[in-house]
Design a protein around this motif. Structure first.
Motif, PDB file in Angstrom:
ATOM      1  N   LYS A 245      -6.936   7.164  -1.641  1.00 44.31           N
ATOM      2  CA  LYS A 245      -6.993   8.189  -2.683  1.00 44.31           C
ATOM      3  C   LYS A 245      -5.750   9.065  -2.661  1.00 44.31           C
ATOM      4  CE  LYS A 245      -9.615  12.195  -4.321  1.00 44.31           C
ATOM      5  NZ  LYS A 245     -10.719  13.132  -4.013  1.00 44.31           N
ATOM      6  N   ILE A 246      -5.138   9.242  -3.834  1.00 39.64           N
ATOM      7  CA  ILE A 246      -4.095  10.235  -4.059  1.00 39.64           C
ATOM      8  C   ILE A 246      -4.748  11.409  -4.771  1.00 39.64           C
ATOM      9  CG2 ILE A 246      -1.950  10.769  -5.279  1.00 39.64           C
ATOM     10  CD1 ILE A 246      -1.218   7.795  -5.041  1.00 39.64           C
ATOM     11  N   GLU A 254       3.690  14.715 -13.686  1.00 42.27           N
ATOM     12  CA  GLU A 254       4.938  14.033 -13.335  1.00 42.27           C
ATOM     13  C   GLU A 254       4.987  13.718 -11.844  1.00 42.27           C
ATOM     14  OE1 GLU A 254       5.264  16.011 -17.136  1.00 42.27           O
ATOM     15  OE2 GLU A 254       4.725  16.805 -15.149  1.00 42.27           O
ATOM     16  N   TYR A 255       4.536  14.650 -11.034  1.00 40.14           N
ATOM     17  CA  TYR A 255       4.509  14.427  -9.593  1.00 40.14           C
ATOM     18  C   TYR A 255       3.519  13.318  -9.235  1.00 40.14           C
ATOM     19  CZ  TYR A 255       3.698  15.359  -4.623  1.00 40.14           C
ATOM     20  OH  TYR A 255       3.559  15.229  -3.251  1.00 40.14           O
ATOM     21  N   THR A 260       2.239   7.890  -7.342  1.00 42.48           N
ATOM     22  CA  THR A 260       1.468   6.671  -7.578  1.00 42.48           C
ATOM     23  C   THR A 260       2.367   5.443  -7.549  1.00 42.48           C
ATOM     24  OG1 THR A 260      -0.163   7.871  -8.911  1.00 42.48           O
ATOM     25  CG2 THR A 260      -0.059   5.478  -9.211  1.00 42.48           C
ATOM     26  N   LYS A 261       3.514   5.528  -8.200  1.00 41.59           N
ATOM     27  CA  LYS A 261       4.460   4.400  -8.206  1.00 41.59           C
ATOM     28  C   LYS A 261       4.880   4.030  -6.785  1.00 41.59           C
ATOM     29  CE  LYS A 261       6.535   5.446 -12.728  1.00 41.59           C
ATOM     30  NZ  LYS A 261       7.776   5.906 -13.420  1.00 41.59           N
ATOM     31  N   GLU A 290      11.972  13.833  -1.691  1.00 40.46           N
ATOM     32  CA  GLU A 290      12.914  14.285  -2.722  1.00 40.46           C
ATOM     33  C   GLU A 290      12.209  14.964  -3.892  1.00 40.46           C
ATOM     34  OE1 GLU A 290      15.018  10.783  -3.795  1.00 40.46           O
ATOM     35  OE2 GLU A 290      16.219  10.704  -1.950  1.00 40.46           O
ATOM     36  N   ILE A 291      10.999  14.536  -4.225  1.00 35.06           N
ATOM     37  CA  ILE A 291      10.280  15.140  -5.350  1.00 35.06           C
ATOM     38  C   ILE A 291       9.265  16.184  -4.902  1.00 35.06           C
ATOM     39  CG2 ILE A 291      10.550  13.052  -6.745  1.00 35.06           C
ATOM     40  CD1 ILE A 291       7.578  12.448  -6.178  1.00 35.06           C
ATOM     41  N   GLN A 292       9.123  16.355  -3.598  1.00 34.41           N
ATOM     42  CA  GLN A 292       8.130  17.276  -3.072  1.00 34.41           C
ATOM     43  C   GLN A 292       8.547  18.722  -3.338  1.00 34.41           C
ATOM     44  OE1 GLN A 292       5.323  16.298  -1.949  1.00 34.41           O
ATOM     45  NE2 GLN A 292       4.461  18.191  -1.138  1.00 34.41           N
ATOM     46  N   PRO A 293       7.641  19.568  -3.877  1.00 31.88           N
ATOM     47  CA  PRO A 293       7.972  20.987  -4.066  1.00 31.88           C
ATOM     48  C   PRO A 293       8.425  21.623  -2.759  1.00 31.88           C
ATOM     49  CG  PRO A 293       5.908  20.442  -5.171  1.00 31.88           C
ATOM     50  CD  PRO A 293       6.280  19.239  -4.350  1.00 31.88           C
ATOM     51  N   ALA A 294       9.458  22.421  -2.845  1.00 36.27           N
ATOM     52  CA  ALA A 294      10.022  23.031  -1.638  1.00 36.27           C
ATOM     53  C   ALA A 294       9.014  23.897  -0.905  1.00 36.27           C
ATOM     54  CB  ALA A 294      11.248  23.855  -2.018  1.00 36.27           C
TER      55      ALA A 294
END
Length: 309
Positions: A245-246, A254-255, A260-261, A290-294
């Motif tokens: 599960k995500i 978008e995140y 998922t990809k 890289e896409i993770q919120p800071a």
């Protein structure tokens, strides 16, 4: 090697098709009247549309009925279950035995997923609910990898494990935030989606922020980090975990789409060539970083007892 289902929590009905294209196998949706901590609100019409879209592409839709129900909600359970049966929902998650008893009468063929958040910690308990009628157990978030593997090896029913997203730390049935604001003479409307983001408990000493929101089920405080085990999937796949599960709660579409990809790629490669997965898993983790919120570091949750709260 059997591939586990990749289960995703969409934010809206518009997310279903893009997430299917990204590699999702199944979706958990619902409305807060019956379900806890949903990534988005799905009224009946949207659930029906989600099922139609998913089934057209060979995917599944499960509906969250994992709230704790008081007496006033009990009369609504049979009708809701009958509606879900009529639109061919693939399963319902529940924690309260009231749902199981209502389903026996109103929807005896409905697939039930037992999900209590906290007590899915051993295989005896999973099998107990399996013998009561559940077809799947959703394991507690605060157990380690060894315990998860042992549970699956002894389970008589399907096992679902969260692999990405926030963890719930605390829930109260009371509207703690709303009561606090009203005490101050301020009104804070608790809406289904738009106003529940951006509220935090701030631990200044540790520089940590704990996301929180309120809905019809009360107040929820979430973990300061997101769990991410995209580089630790091999043992889970080899032992035969049925569903990954995500959890997209409080994250943008978008995140969720990008995550998922990446998990789709990780699962496919690991099932086809474990050695290739070993070679690429570090790169996949870096791409999520890289896409993770800071403001939200990644860790492995309780898989290795790394998370502390």
């Amino acid at each position: 090697m059997n591939k586990p289902e990749l289960l995703v929590t969409p934010v809206s009905i518009h997310d279903i098709l893009p997430l299917i294209e990204a590699g999702a196998d199944a979706f958990l949706v619902g409305e807060q009247k019956f379900g806890l901590r949903l990534a988005g609100e799905f009224p009946r019409d949207d659930i029906k549309k989600a099922v139609e879209i998913a089934h057209e592409h060979g995917k599944k839709v499960y509906v969250a009925m994992n709230a704790l129900f008081h007496n006033d909600k009990l009369p609504e359970l049979p009708g809701y279950l009958q509606f879900l049966t009529s639109i061919h929902v693939d399963g319902v998650t529940f924690g309260d035995p009231a749902v199981l008893l209502a389903a026996r009468e109103a929807a005896p063929d409905m697939k039930l997923h037992w999900s209590t958040e906290t007590t899915g910690t051993n295989w005896y308990t999973c099998n107990y609910w399996g013998r009561k009628g559940a077809k799947r157990a959703v394991l507690a978030k605060e157990i380690n990898l060894d315990a998860i593997l042992e549970i699956k090896e002894n389970a008589e029913i399907e096992i679902e494990v969260q692999v990405h997203g926030m963890l719930n730390m605390f829930q109260s049935k009371r509207s703690l935030l709303g009561n606090y604001f009203r005490y101050q003479g301020k009104d804070m409307e608790i809406e289904k989606e738009s106003n529940r983001n951006g509220l935090f408990l701030h631990d200044k000493e540790r520089g940590t922020k704990y996301p929180l929101f309120e809905d019809e089920n009360g107040t929820h405080i979430m973990s300061p980090n997101d769990m991410c085990v995209i580089d630790e999937l091999q043992e889970l796949i080899e032992v035969g975990i049925d569903s990954f599960k995500i959890d997209g709660v409080l994250h943008s579409f978008e995140y969720i789409l990008e995550v998922t990809k990446l998990y789709r790629k990780a699962i496919d490669i690991c099932c086809e060539d474990p050695d290739a997965y070993e070679d690429i898993k570090g790169e996949l983790l870096e791409r999520i970083q890289e896409i993770q919120p800071a403001s939200r570091p990644l860790d492995t949750g309780f898989f290795f007892k790394e998370t502390v709260y």
